[in-house]
Design an enzyme around this catalytic site. Structure first.
Site, PDB file in Angstrom:
ATOM      1  N   CYS A  73      54.324  37.245  17.564  1.00  0.00           N
ATOM      2  CA  CYS A  73      54.701  38.664  17.562  1.00  0.00           C
ATOM      3  C   CYS A  73      56.135  38.821  17.078  1.00  0.00           C
ATOM      4  O   CYS A  73      56.517  39.863  16.583  1.00  0.00           O
ATOM      5  CB  CYS A  73      54.547  39.240  18.961  1.00  0.00           C
ATOM      6  SG  CYS A  73      55.396  38.252  20.191  1.00  0.00           S
ATOM      7  N   LYS A 102      42.875  36.441  32.574  1.00  0.00           N
ATOM      8  CA  LYS A 102      41.846  36.263  31.555  1.00  0.00           C
ATOM      9  C   LYS A 102      42.523  35.806  30.269  1.00  0.00           C
ATOM     10  O   LYS A 102      43.179  36.584  29.580  1.00  0.00           O
ATOM     11  CB  LYS A 102      41.095  37.568  31.290  1.00  0.00           C
ATOM     12  CG  LYS A 102      39.840  37.328  30.492  1.00  0.00           C
ATOM     13  CD  LYS A 102      39.487  38.429  29.525  1.00  0.00           C
ATOM     14  CE  LYS A 102      40.311  38.440  28.300  1.00  0.00           C
ATOM     15  NZ  LYS A 102      40.077  37.317  27.362  1.00  0.00           N
ATOM     16  N   GLU A 117      51.341  44.021  10.496  1.00  0.00           N
ATOM     17  CA  GLU A 117      51.713  42.702  11.008  1.00  0.00           C
ATOM     18  C   GLU A 117      50.888  41.656  10.238  1.00  0.00           C
ATOM     19  O   GLU A 117      49.654  41.723  10.224  1.00  0.00           O
ATOM     20  CB  GLU A 117      51.364  42.670  12.506  1.00  0.00           C
ATOM     21  CG  GLU A 117      51.971  41.536  13.260  1.00  0.00           C
ATOM     22  CD  GLU A 117      51.639  41.617  14.767  1.00  0.00           C
ATOM     23  OE1 GLU A 117      50.639  42.251  15.152  1.00  0.00           O
ATOM     24  OE2 GLU A 117      52.400  41.013  15.544  1.00  0.00           O
ATOM     25  N   GLU A 120      53.086  43.843  26.286  1.00  0.00           N
ATOM     26  CA  GLU A 120      53.810  43.098  25.238  1.00  0.00           C
ATOM     27  C   GLU A 120      52.917  43.137  24.016  1.00  0.00           C
ATOM     28  O   GLU A 120      51.905  42.432  23.960  1.00  0.00           O
ATOM     29  CB  GLU A 120      54.053  41.650  25.688  1.00  0.00           C
ATOM     30  CG  GLU A 120      54.973  41.512  26.883  1.00  0.00           C
ATOM     31  CD  GLU A 120      56.436  41.815  26.560  1.00  0.00           C
ATOM     32  OE1 GLU A 120      56.761  41.979  25.365  1.00  0.00           O
ATOM     33  OE2 GLU A 120      57.231  41.890  27.501  1.00  0.00           O
TER      34      GLU A 120
END
Ligand code: NAP
Length: 488
Positions: free
Chosen positions: A295, A185, A392, A261
């Site tokens: 990331c 997906k 982040e 992850e």
């Protein structure tokens, strides 16, 4: 809307339906959703919007295909991956255009991602024929220990929008090599690249049902029942820590094996003895690759007070010179962020830092006009209370903090619940080793601003994740161990 003939062709050529058991089909009640070009806010095309029943049909197809695929010769699995590697490489220009249209990054960045993404297929085409086991005489000498590694079974792969191809090949490559079938997906913001990849894999000879693609906007409703279905044996997820935590809870129901992850908050430490020009070059890569939407993006710069002003000036000059625009245009280095929410979050973090005392050296303001653009921004004198010291950023913003002692830099670098990657610049070999050992991260970029490499184990410590992708351990995530105790 696609703006040129070529853009139209690239969009037209993509399969827009669900890919289940080798057939392309509409979603239940022919539901669809639009895919947006973030540089204009216009819809590029519509794709199928799967229902929970469609998701189940994809799982059924993967489950049905599993026994034959597990029995396929490793060489055959490897050669399919190798052919797909070659097809991706041949078609890199068109795939790059597609990716740039749906995600926004400049064409050069899309091409760099395609090279990286294709490498996972080349790497795992070589690993497919090297799955080994173990054979030994037991301690008493009366028996034998046979250890075999077998495909784990049907996998559910969920990928993010920031690297639409590479986050897919990093999972699909080892799953194919290991003999696993799968349902993938892709992110609903960028489904087109994975649909394109599925066509390439079919052309490369991947049997029907091995890879099934489900695009949906009802993500939780469609994925939830799959995660808790006993036929799924593995969940591999790349995305935010917040969603990863939810999925881990769901996965606990059937003690599902997971690879996660997740988010990062990378520190970039520049010691007093660093080569400042090299550090600025590395900072540009670590910060601006993928417009900061990575990331692995450097999120916090810790620069020794002796070199802080020189580093800040040089970085500001480089960032301020970058050309911002639609990713398909010649010479553009910074495209739009992926959506309005993402752009607004970046702006909010910068405003918060400025209110708390940070100085804007360049950028720092949303430009007028269409698209979700945010300019390359450098902030100095950033107080540690600023939200972007903890969160982040996922955008083109470099906040600079200063330090005077190594211990202070390491403490600050490790002061986060994340632990994906850290960057360290120093010319002193002993300091490099000492500090690398103390950084709490799954990866360290030592005098370099990029760590991604198909042949290396990618993954994080702490809340940045579980498991590794790539390298010689990458295939282990898709294999189960079985030990046979033999009485001889
Ligand atoms: P996200 O919001 O967590 O979404 C990631 C994927 O999860 C998407 O496909 C999303 O689908 C899906 N998803 C959302 N809710 C779900 C649910 N309830 N059940 C099942 N699936 C669900 O992350 P993102 O914004 O796309 O990506 C950015 C994040 O990914 C950042 O935190 C970044 O650090 C992280 N990331 C990590 C790595 C790594 O290797 N560690 C690499 C790249 C990115 P929809 O699109 O339909 O919402």
């Amino acid at each position: 809307m696609p703006e040129t003939e070529r853009e139209r062709r690239v969009i037209d050529e993509v399969t827009k339906g669900l890919i289940i058991g080798g057939a392309v089909r509409d979603a239940t009640e022919q539901k669809t959703f639009g895919v947006e070009d973030p540089s204009t806010g216009q819809i590029l095309c519509d794709v199928a919007d799967a229902s929970p029943e469609d998701g189940m049909a994809a799982l059924e197809a993967a489950h049905t295909a599993q026994p034959d695929w597990a029995a396929a010769a490793p060489r055959e699995r490897g050669e399919i991956l190798r052919r797909a590697f070659e097809l991706i490489t041949e078609r890199a220009d068109d795939i790059a255009m597609l990716m740039t249209l749906e995600m926004g990054k400049p064409l050069a960045e899309s091409k760099a991602e395609i090279t990286y993404a294709a490498e996972f297929f080349r790497w795992f085409s070589e690993e497919a024929v090297r799955i080994s086991g173990e054979w030994k005489v037991n301690a008493t000498g009366s028996g034998r220990v046979l250890v075999m590694r077998q495909p784990i079974g049907p996998c559910l792969l969920i990928t993010p929008w920031n690297f639409p191809l590479a986050m897919g090949t990093r999972k699909i490559g080892p799953a194919i090599a290991a003999g696993c079938t799968m349902v993938i997906k892709p992110a609903s913001l960028t489904p087109l690249t994975i649909l394109k990849l599925a066509d390439i894999l079919a052309e490369a000879g991947l049997p029907d049902g091995v890879l099934n693609v489900v695009t949906t906007k009802s993500t939780g409703k469609v994925m939830g029942p799959l995660i808790t279905d006993g036929r799924i044996r593995k969940l591999s997820f790349t995305g935010s820590t917040e969603i990863g935590q939810k999925l881990l809870q769901q996965a606990s129901e059937q003690v599902l094996k997971t690879s996660m992850e997740l988010g990062g908050n990378a520190p970039f430490v520049v010691c007093a003895d660093a080569d400042v020009d090299d550090a600025v070059q590395g900072a540009m890569l670590a910060k601006m690759r993928n417009i900061g939407e990575a990331c692995t993006a450097a999120n916090r710069f810790y620069v020794h007070a002796d070199v802080a002003e020189e580093f800040t000036k040089k970085l500001t000059e480089r960032m301020g010179d970058m050309k911002v625009g639609r990713g398909t245009e010649e010479g553009v280095e910074v495209g739009p962020l992926v959506e309005a929410d993402q752009r607004d979050k970046v702006a909010e973090l910068v405003d918060d830092a400025v209110q708390k005392g940070a100085t804007v050296r360049t950028g720092g303001r949303i430009p007028s006009g269409q698209g979700y653009f945010y300019p390359p921004t450098v902030l100095s004198d950033v107080p540690t209370s600023a939200r972007l010291a903890k969160e982040e950023i996922f955008g083109p913003v470099a906040p600079i903090f200063t330090f005077t002692e190594d211990d202070e830099a390491i403490r600050a670098a490790n002061d986060t619940e994340f632990g994906l990657v850290s960057y360290l610049y120093t010319k002193d070999l002993s300091r490099a080793i000492r500090l690398s050992e103390r950084l709490e991260a799954g990866m360290v970029g030592l005098n370099q601003g990029m760590v991604s490499n198909a042949g290396a184990p990618f993954g994080g410590w702490k809340q940045s994740g579980l498991g590794r992708e790539g390298g010689s351990v990458g295939i282990d995530e898709y294999l189960e161990i079985k030990y046979v105790a033999m009485n001889v």
